[in-house]
Design an enzyme around this catalytic site. Structure first.
Site, mmCIF file in Angstrom:
data_model
loop_
_atom_site.group_PDB
_atom_site.id
_atom_site.type_symbol
_atom_site.label_atom_id
_atom_site.label_comp_id
_atom_site.label_asym_id
_atom_site.label_seq_id
_atom_site.Cartn_x
_atom_site.Cartn_y
_atom_site.Cartn_z
ATOM 1 N N LYS A 179 49.046 55.151 8.884
ATOM 2 C CA LYS A 179 50.421 54.750 9.165
ATOM 3 C C LYS A 179 51.184 55.861 9.870
ATOM 4 O O LYS A 179 51.039 57.037 9.548
ATOM 5 C CB LYS A 179 51.143 54.411 7.858
ATOM 6 C CG LYS A 179 50.432 53.362 7.005
ATOM 7 C CD LYS A 179 51.088 53.209 5.649
ATOM 8 C CE LYS A 179 50.941 54.460 4.794
ATOM 9 N NZ LYS A 179 51.401 54.259 3.408
ATOM 10 N N THR A 210 64.578 55.490 4.995
ATOM 11 C CA THR A 210 63.211 54.961 5.097
ATOM 12 C C THR A 210 62.473 54.979 3.759
ATOM 13 O O THR A 210 61.258 54.806 3.724
ATOM 14 C CB THR A 210 62.403 55.786 6.115
ATOM 15 O OG1 THR A 210 62.342 57.158 5.665
ATOM 16 C CG2 THR A 210 63.037 55.737 7.502
ATOM 17 N N GLY A 212 60.571 54.078 0.610
ATOM 18 C CA GLY A 212 59.814 52.899 0.215
ATOM 19 C C GLY A 212 59.060 52.223 1.341
ATOM 20 O O GLY A 212 58.441 51.177 1.132
ATOM 21 N N THR A 213 59.060 52.831 2.531
ATOM 22 C CA THR A 213 58.416 52.191 3.678
ATOM 23 C C THR A 213 56.931 51.973 3.440
ATOM 24 O O THR A 213 56.396 50.884 3.681
ATOM 25 C CB THR A 213 58.604 53.047 4.945
ATOM 26 O OG1 THR A 213 59.995 53.276 5.153
ATOM 27 C CG2 THR A 213 58.028 52.343 6.164
ATOM 28 N N GLY A 214 56.227 53.011 2.975
ATOM 29 C CA GLY A 214 54.783 52.893 2.764
ATOM 30 C C GLY A 214 54.429 51.891 1.682
ATOM 31 O O GLY A 214 53.501 51.086 1.843
ATOM 32 N N CYS A 215 55.157 51.931 0.573
ATOM 33 C CA CYS A 215 54.922 50.967 -0.518
ATOM 34 C C CYS A 215 55.129 49.545 -0.017
ATOM 35 O O CYS A 215 54.327 48.642 -0.306
ATOM 36 C CB CYS A 215 55.882 51.230 -1.673
ATOM 37 S SG CYS A 215 55.777 52.861 -2.420
#
Length: 272
Positions: A179, A210, A212-215
């Protein structure tokens, strides 16, 4: 009046709780709901955090995590699952042992390194994650820092990223999605590697909020898989959802706010 009962797809998240509501279990369940998928959860740890800082992290006893997972499996027809922060060796091994019994798509988000590059797991936990969880992954979703740690390669250009993806792929995951996250140098692009590199073009969204973007991305992919979508379709829909969430990010608190989980989703489809 007769009730109208529905039977939605079910997805499971195994992760930590974020008391600030921006990431972890809270983000995962909101992403599931946005895709009209019922979300189940198993907590690995409880954090005390807000938009400014993480104050405290308390792990759930492995027996407690195991009981949560068994309770869900004994009753509910989970069609896809994801993992997030597992915190330590014992929780990673407990999770892996139970996941071996689930023949459903598994999205492993290896929460090992923060977006700022801070390593979150001890060396022995990283070893357990690599040996026990990676081979179970339908899709592994590391950020750039995590990809560097898992591959042992410095990532300075596209060729380095492709090489790292191939090295990680050889460790067992069926596919790897590196990512871009908050790494502006990748320009909003992500790399999907399933034996061959596939660059997924994107647009950089310039926002400080941003969290929490990966979760959210891994949860949205999991929701798509629970809906019966092919992996590439689920990834495309999830990336579009996250981009909309970033464009409408929440400026709450005094620090880094989360993305918006109720950003409009179009054309939600369950595969026949």
């Amino acid at each position: 009046m007769q009730a109208e009962h529905i039977t939605p797809p079910i997805a499971l998240t195994i992760a930590g709780s974020d008391s600030g509501g921006g990431a972890g279990i809270q983000a995962d369940l909101r992403a599931f709901m946005a895709f009209r998928v019922h979300g189940c959860s198993a907590l690995s740890c409880v954090t005390a955090q807000n938009t400014c800082e993480v104050v405290r992290v308390d792990p759930i006893p492995p027996a407690g995590l195991k009981a949560q997972l068994q309770a869900v499996k004994n009753d509910l027809s989970v069609e896809a699952l994801k993992t997030g922060m597992l915190l330590n060796t014992e929780l990673i091994q407990t999770t892996a042992e139970l996941l071996k019994r689930w023949t459903i798509p598994k999205v492993i988000d290896p929460v090992m390194v923060s977006r700022t590059g801070a390593v979150l797991l001890k060396d022995e936990a990283i070893t357990a994650l690599r040996q026990d969880l990676l081979p179970l992954a339908t899709l592994l979703t590391p950020n750039r820092h995590e990809a560097q740690l898992l591959s042992g390669h410095e990532l300075s250009d596209d060729n380095d990223i492709e090489t790292a993806a191939a090295v990680i792929h050889a460790q067992g995951p069926a596919a790897v999605l590196i990512k871009s996250g908050s790494d502006r140098s990748m320009g909003g692009r992500d790399l999907l590697f399933d034996g061959q590199p596939h660059w997924l073009e994107g647009v950089w969204v310039d926002t400080p909020h941003t969290h929490g973007t990966g979760c959210t991305l891994s949860a949205a992919i999991t929701a798509g898989l629970a809906l019966g979508q092919d992996l590439d379709v689920a990834i495309t829909a999830a990336r579009a959802y996250v981009k909309r969430g970033l464009k409408q990010a929440l400026a709450i608190g005094q620090g880094q706010g989360p993305i918006c989980h109720w950003a409009e989703i179009k054309d939600i489809k369950k595969s026949d």
